[in-house]
Design a protein around this motif. Structure first.
Motif, PDB file in Angstrom:
ATOM      1  N   MET A 154       0.353  -1.183  -0.280  1.00 20.75           N
ATOM      2  CA  MET A 154       0.032  -0.338   0.253  1.00 20.75           C
ATOM      3  C   MET A 154       0.741   1.662  -0.470  1.00 20.75           C
ATOM      4  N   LYS A 155       0.465   2.246  -0.845  1.00 21.78           N
ATOM      5  CA  LYS A 155       1.349   3.457  -1.713  1.00 21.78           C
ATOM      6  C   LYS A 155       0.273   4.127  -0.003  1.00 21.78           C
ATOM      7  N   THR A 156       1.750   5.268   0.369  1.00 24.32           N
ATOM      8  CA  THR A 156       0.958   6.081   1.414  1.00 24.32           C
ATOM      9  C   THR A 156       2.446   7.585   1.520  1.00 24.32           C
ATOM     10  N   SER A 157       2.545   8.390   2.632  1.00 22.75           N
ATOM     11  CA  SER A 157       3.447   9.185   2.909  1.00 22.75           C
ATOM     12  C   SER A 157       3.741   9.996   3.585  1.00 22.75           C
ATOM     13  N   MET A 158       4.503  10.711   4.031  1.00 21.10           N
ATOM     14  CA  MET A 158       4.953  11.329   5.491  1.00 21.10           C
ATOM     15  C   MET A 158       5.392  12.783   4.619  1.00 21.10           C
ATOM     16  N   MET A 193       9.486  15.334   2.251  1.00 21.32           N
ATOM     17  CA  MET A 193       8.450  14.466   1.825  1.00 21.32           C
ATOM     18  C   MET A 193       9.026  12.590   1.322  1.00 21.32           C
ATOM     19  N   VAL A 194       8.696  11.804   2.084  1.00 23.94           N
ATOM     20  CA  VAL A 194       9.222  10.129   2.698  1.00 23.94           C
ATOM     21  C   VAL A 194       8.075  10.018   2.030  1.00 23.94           C
ATOM     22  N   PRO A 195       8.677   8.963   0.589  1.00 32.07           N
ATOM     23  CA  PRO A 195       7.403   7.745   0.455  1.00 32.07           C
ATOM     24  C   PRO A 195       7.294   6.136   1.580  1.00 32.07           C
ATOM     25  N   VAL A 196       5.405   6.202   1.932  1.00 36.23           N
ATOM     26  CA  VAL A 196       5.814   5.186   2.864  1.00 36.23           C
ATOM     27  C   VAL A 196       5.003   3.829   2.236  1.00 36.23           C
ATOM     28  N   LEU A 197       5.555   2.229   2.535  1.00 39.28           N
ATOM     29  CA  LEU A 197       4.758   1.492   1.929  1.00 39.28           C
ATOM     30  C   LEU A 197       4.221   1.089   2.682  1.00 39.28           C
ATOM     31  N   ILE A 198       3.357   0.257   3.136  1.00 42.32           N
ATOM     32  CA  ILE A 198       2.815  -0.519   3.993  1.00 42.32           C
ATOM     33  C   ILE A 198       2.620  -2.208   3.623  1.00 42.32           C
ATOM     34  N   GLY A 199       3.012  -2.754   4.197  1.00 40.07           N
ATOM     35  CA  GLY A 199       2.781  -4.338   3.530  1.00 40.07           C
ATOM     36  C   GLY A 199       4.238  -5.612   4.307  1.00 40.07           C
ATOM     37  N   CYS A 200       4.374  -6.340   3.395  1.00 43.52           N
ATOM     38  CA  CYS A 200       5.449  -7.351   3.362  1.00 43.52           C
ATOM     39  C   CYS A 200       6.702  -6.807   2.812  1.00 43.52           C
ATOM     40  N   PRO A 201       7.366  -5.793   3.557  1.00 44.51           N
ATOM     41  CA  PRO A 201       8.884  -5.371   3.202  1.00 44.51           C
ATOM     42  C   PRO A 201       9.540  -6.151   2.202  1.00 44.51           C
ATOM     43  N   PRO A 202       9.964  -6.108   0.971  1.00 40.13           N
ATOM     44  CA  PRO A 202      11.202  -6.829  -0.067  1.00 40.13           C
ATOM     45  C   PRO A 202      12.099  -7.799   1.491  1.00 40.13           C
ATOM     46  N   GLY A 203      13.161  -8.969   0.727  1.00 45.53           N
ATOM     47  CA  GLY A 203      13.762  -9.085   1.878  1.00 45.53           C
ATOM     48  C   GLY A 203      13.697 -10.034   2.318  1.00 45.53           C
ATOM     49  N   LYS A 204      12.499 -10.386   2.827  1.00 48.02           N
ATOM     50  CA  LYS A 204      12.230 -11.490   4.119  1.00 48.02           C
ATOM     51  C   LYS A 204      11.634 -12.513   4.058  1.00 48.02           C
ATOM     52  N   ARG A 205      11.878 -13.698   4.596  1.00 48.63           N
ATOM     53  CA  ARG A 205      11.637 -15.221   3.926  1.00 48.63           C
ATOM     54  C   ARG A 205      11.895 -16.146   5.499  1.00 48.63           C
ATOM     55  N   LEU A 206      11.099 -16.972   5.013  1.00 53.15           N
ATOM     56  CA  LEU A 206      11.032 -18.191   6.077  1.00 53.15           C
ATOM     57  C   LEU A 206      12.129 -19.241   5.716  1.00 53.15           C
ATOM     58  N   ALA A 207      12.391 -19.765   6.508  1.00 50.93           N
ATOM     59  CA  ALA A 207      13.779 -21.167   6.276  1.00 50.93           C
ATOM     60  C   ALA A 207      12.815 -21.850   8.080  1.00 50.93           C
ATOM     61  N   LEU A 208      13.510 -23.202   6.953  1.00 48.56           N
ATOM     62  CA  LEU A 208      13.216 -24.165   8.360  1.00 48.56           C
ATOM     63  C   LEU A 208      15.282 -24.185   9.131  1.00 48.56           C
ATOM     64  N   ASP A 209      14.718 -24.322  10.251  1.00 48.71           N
ATOM     65  CA  ASP A 209      15.885 -24.266  11.347  1.00 48.71           C
ATOM     66  C   ASP A 209      16.375 -25.065  11.211  1.00 48.71           C
TER      67      ASP A 209
END
Length: 964
Positions: free
Chosen positions: A644-648, A674-690
């Motif tokens: 979701m795109k929003t801003s501050m 003015m700073v764009p703000v992106l709401i949601g799951c950030p890029p570069g995050k992943r789930l892995a088996l420990d």
């Protein structure tokens, strides 16, 4: 398709180089070499109908038949495309020209409009200049449509890019909505069921402009409507692509409002108007702050597409040609007469950059510096933003030579020069006059402090990749060293792109596996390089190729901010007030008031908290700002998608266009951030088996751990009869953080097989039977003691505190009664899917992990076990009986073997004797051989008297024979 064309006369004017004719009000110039049968001195024809093709030697009042097949062969285009004319009664075209009216470039495709025709380029951009390949690369679309305008879509979504084509003629009132996915271009007609004109209950209307809001799947259209009295008015119409619903949002006033000296005016319907008609030409939408601009010979802006504000600083005598939006808080405006204006979002002032006094001052300074980017004769081609800066593409003519130049548009300098030139005072000091300038900036110092490391918010992955060291005496790189460096960089990019292992590594770094087996020899390689004994005289330092996780902030807000569920971003702003010219007595408060405002585009989704501390002794104010997500405006999405795109907007009141700071990179505007703000799951995050902690915990809980006979370090085994306790990690590929996943998830077995080569995918029906606790068919693969399930009770919900998984492999499951391929117990490979979709409220991330789980020691079915037992018992009994028989017959077997051995020895002895006999005793040899044969016949009759007697008699017989 053919057309009837009447040529109604000749003119007496002649030209040697080109054939000219007019269509309507437009004059055409046709070069003779493109035509057949054109006379050497072609006549200048006047043609009164369109479309037209002039051939040489046609007498007056002659009728010519024109097909679009032969027409397109004569008009070749700045790009080697065909520009055929497809005119008809439903596609009125007043004139024909080779000019490209619209050009829209996406990341993968280039679109152009020439007349009413649309083409897109399918090759690489470097082949645009190749005249021998250009025509093959262009593809024509919407061949049977009459297109009057292409409208861009600035942001792609769902893995696709978009473009819109506005039509006229038979499909007036529709929009051709183009989708570009994996290089494939397709168009669909919107609205789906009826035209816009029918939906808003008018007879005659035309779509002037269209804007696609990707986040809402909404299409905003600027519609021109012709009333019953032939009067025209405009409306903003919204079309929902999902529900196919269309609604009128706003009716634009017919005339320009009378602002009466104000900078802006809220349109409420009660204001007075001038006699200048409003002529809308287009729209612009910024999804970060929901700002909708309607432009023409005016500027209307709205943040909710319903309530509009009129910006009175823009003169109503001008007409806007196009807008350029940086989506970072500012935009540039280009008028029809090539004037350039500037607007800061969040303010109501519109500044004229060119032509202006400030521009003249700047140009004079550039001439004094003999800059090559400016010339007396120049034409601006276009205006665009790049890396937050405004640039011009200008065609310069210098010394009768033309060239294209990309140059920076100095917005900050122009605004500062304009402020100085407009606000100065001449003061007399003694016998001479002095200049005194007014500074309208409310502060003298503005600093951003306590900024966190930016990578966690910007989500930019960074690597360090230094070139290898060269040990040549001159120190320059050679082709060999550059090839080595290029190979290293490509391999680094390969490691980056393939770092998606389902099993987490011990070290959370994509470059770890590159050097993990060579780190212990690092000093040895350095020793070889230091003594110039390394191969190729190139040394690669292992520490020069690594991922950067600790990038520091540079005293400025990040380029963008990604916020996950409930996360926040904090920083502080330090402001020093400007002292007034006259001050009386001591003061116990800041001498000049400073106010900081934080404007949020979507206050229902994010919130900002501002705390203030007044530093009286320093005449300064310190503001702490915290931006937080409110956990309310987003569901779940894949990492980096459907954000979701929003801003501050952080704004010091009274600073817009007045505050500047000199930096090492030039002049920079201050006070409006003015700073764009992106709401949601950030890029570069992943789930892995420990896998490391999973093995440790399973060993402790089950009191043992048995791996497979053939150990695989990449995929450890787990025993079937042991309870399986899986644990997972959330890996942040940007910051390097790696922590235990504390949320809830659903685990499903979605495939499997007894070997890696026989793994098959299960259908949805099979997945339900193999994993659901509601299954009644005896097909479950596993179960758990957890009682928490999904809302439909179909699947179990797991977490890091779960009681573990018990393997079942019931009768109708695919792992039941697995046939062993060796003497070891059966094994099975399960393809497991782990997802937190719809069951985890701790994050916006929709994590999905698919991995293989190797289970060994699977039990056999009762039938197969009984069969194996029966076969095994039969074999055992058979072996016992065979052993007994062998024991009973062993004496006889020994005697028989002894006899056989004696027989063989006898034959060997006789053969040896015959071999050593001499030729002179041939008769004796023959006689003795006969006697020997008779003796052996006799001896064979008493062989059962014993082996020793046989041997003695044999020796005596041989002696007697020898004597004879």
């Amino acid at each position: 398709m053919w057309f009837h064309v009447n040529i109604n006369g000749f003119l007496d004017r002649q030209r040697d180089q080109e054939l000219q004719f007019t269509v309507g009000n437009e004059l055409f110039h046709l070069i003779p070499r493109y035509f057949v049968n054109v006379p050497s001195r072609p006549l200048w024809y006047t043609v009164d109908q369109t479309p037209v093709l002039i051939l040489g030697g046609i007498p007056e009042e002659k009728t010519v038949l024109l097909t679009d097949t032969n027409f397109k062969d004569f008009f070749l285009v700045e790009l080697s495309i065909d520009s055929c004319w497809v005119g008809s009664f439903y596609c009125p075209q007043a004139s024909f020209t080779a000019t490209i009216y619209d050009a829209i470039a996406t990341e993968s495709t280039l679109f152009i409009r020439q007349n009413q025709l649309i083409y897109y380029f399918t090759g690489t951009y470097t082949t645009l200049y190749e005249s021998n390949h250009g025509s093959e690369r262009w593809v024509r679309v919407l061949a049977n449509e009459c297109i009057k305008r292409l409208c861009p879509v600035h942001f792609h979504s769902n893995g696709s890019e978009y473009v819109m084509a506005l039509t006229t003629g038979k499909n007036e009132g529709y929009v051709h909505f183009g989708t570009i996915t994996d290089g494939l271009v397709s168009f669909k007609l919107l609205p789906r069921n009826r035209s816009v004109c029918s939906a808003i209950l008018v007879v005659n209307c035309s779509i002037t402009w269209a804007v696609f809001v990707a986040g809402d799947y909404n299409l905003l259209m600027l519609v021109e409507i012709v009333g019953p009295t032939s009067s025209k008015y405009f409306q903003v119409v919204s079309y929902d692509l999902v529900s196919d619903h269309l609604v009128v949002l706003y009716t634009i006033p017919e005339f320009i409002p009378d602002a009466r000296g104000l900078e802006f005016l809220m349109i409420l319907g009660t204001e007075s108007y001038t006699k200048f008609p409003m002529v809308p030409k287009g729209m612009s939408y910024n999804p970060y702050n929901n700002l909708l601009l309607i432009w023409g010979n005016f500027l209307l802006q709205s943040f909710n597409s319903e309530n509009f504000i009129y910006l009175a600083d823009f003169p109503k005598e001008l007409s806007i040609k196009y807008l350029v939006n940086s989506f970072q808080g500012d935009m540039a405006i280009v008028t029809e007469n090539e004037e350039i204006w500037y607007l800061l979002e969040g303010s109501y002032q519109v500044y004229q950059l060119f032509p202006s006094k400030a521009w003249e001052v700047y140009i004079n300074l550039q001439v004094l510096q003999q800059s090559s980017l400016y010339a007396p004769n120049e034409t601006m081609v276009t205006l665009f933003y790049e890396d937050k800066k405004l640039y011009q593409l200008v065609y310069l003519i210098d010394n009768q030579q033309g060239r294209l130049v990309k140059r920076l548009m100095p917005v900050e300098q122009l605004l500062m020069y304009q402020q100085i030139s407009d606000d100065y005072v001449l003061e007399r000091q003694g016998s001479h006059l002095t200049l005194s300038f007014s500074n309208f900036c409310p502060f003298t110092v503005m600093h951003l402090r306590e900024l966190p490391n930016p990578q966690i918010y910007t989500r930019q992955e960074r690597y360090r990749a230094r070139p290898p060291r060269v040990w040549e005496p001159w120190g320059f790189h050679s082709e060999n060293s550059l090839a080595v460096y290029q190979g290293l960089v490509y391999y680094l990019l390969k490691l980056h792109s393939k770092y998606d292992k389902p099993y987490a590594d011990l070290v959370h770094d994509s470059t770890w596996r590159w050097w993990k087996n060579k780190k212990q020899d690092q000093d040895y390689y350095f020793y070889l390089a230091s003594n110039r004994r390394n191969a190729g005289r190139v040394h690669v330092d292992m520490t020069s190729y690594e991922k950067i996780y600790d990038l520091k902030a540079e005293n400025e807000l990040p380029e963008r901010i990604f916020l996950d569920k409930g996360t926040s971003y904090s920083f502080s702003v330090f402001l020093t007030a400007r002292k007034p010219e006259v001050q009386h007595g001591p003061s116990f408060q800041v001498l000049s008031p400073l106010d900081l405002a934080v404007v949020l585009a979507d206050p229902d989704c994010i919130e900002a908290v501002v705390k203030e501390k007044v530093l009286v002794n320093r005449n300064s104010v310190l503001f702490w700002v915290t931006l937080s997500d409110k956990r309310s405006c987003f569901d779940q999405g894949i990492s980096g998608h459907h954000l979701m795109k929003t801003s501050m907007l952080v704004k010091v009141l009274g600073s817009s266009g007045h505050c500047f700071q000199n930096t090492n990179q030039g002049l920079r505007m201050q006070g409006n951030l003015m700073v764009p703000v992106l709401i949601g799951c950030p890029p570069g995050k992943r789930l892995a088996l420990d896998i490391t902690y999973t093995l440790q915990y399973n060993r402790v809980q089950n009191k043992h751990y048995f791996d497979c006979v053939k150990v695989d370090q990449e995929m450890p085994c787990f025993l079937f009869r042991d309870t399986f306790y899986p644990f997972f990690l959330i890996q942040d590929l940007v910051t390097g953080d790696s922590g235990s996943f504390q949320g809830s998830y659903v685990l499903k077995v979605v495939g499997g097989g007894p070997t890696l080569d026989t793994i098959k995918e299960y259908s949805e029906e099979e997945i339900y039977r193999f994993n659901s606790p509601l299954d009644k068919t005896g097909s479950l693969i596993w179960t758990t003691e957890n009682t928490t399930t999904t809302e439909d009770l179909a699947f179990n919900i797991m977490s890091h505190n779960s009681l573990g998984i018990e393997w079942l492999c019931l009768e109708n499951s695919p792992c039941h009664d697995t046939i062993p391929h060796s003497i070891f117990a059966p094994e099975f490979f399960f393809k497991v899917l782990v997802s937190n979709r719809g069951v985890d409220e701790s994050t916006y991330c929709d994590y999905q992990l698919t991995f293989l789980l190797h289970i060994h020691g699977l039990p056999l079915s009762a039938r197969r076990a009984f069969l194996i037992l029966l076969v095994s018992a039969s074999l055992f009994v058979g072996l016992v009986i065979l052993y007994i028989i062998c024991c009973l017959l062993s004496p006889y077997m020994v005697k028989f073997c002894n006899f056989l051995r004696w027989k063989i020895n006898s034959i060997i002895g006789l053969e040896s004797y015959y071999t050593y006999s001499t030729p002179s005793d041939s008769r004796a040899f023959s006689h003795s051989g006969t006697m020997s044969w008779r003796s052996s016949r006799l001896n064979s009759r008493v062989v059962y008297k014993g082996a020793e007697e046989n041997k003695a008699e044999t020796k005596d017989a041989l002696k007697r024979k020898s004597t004879t």
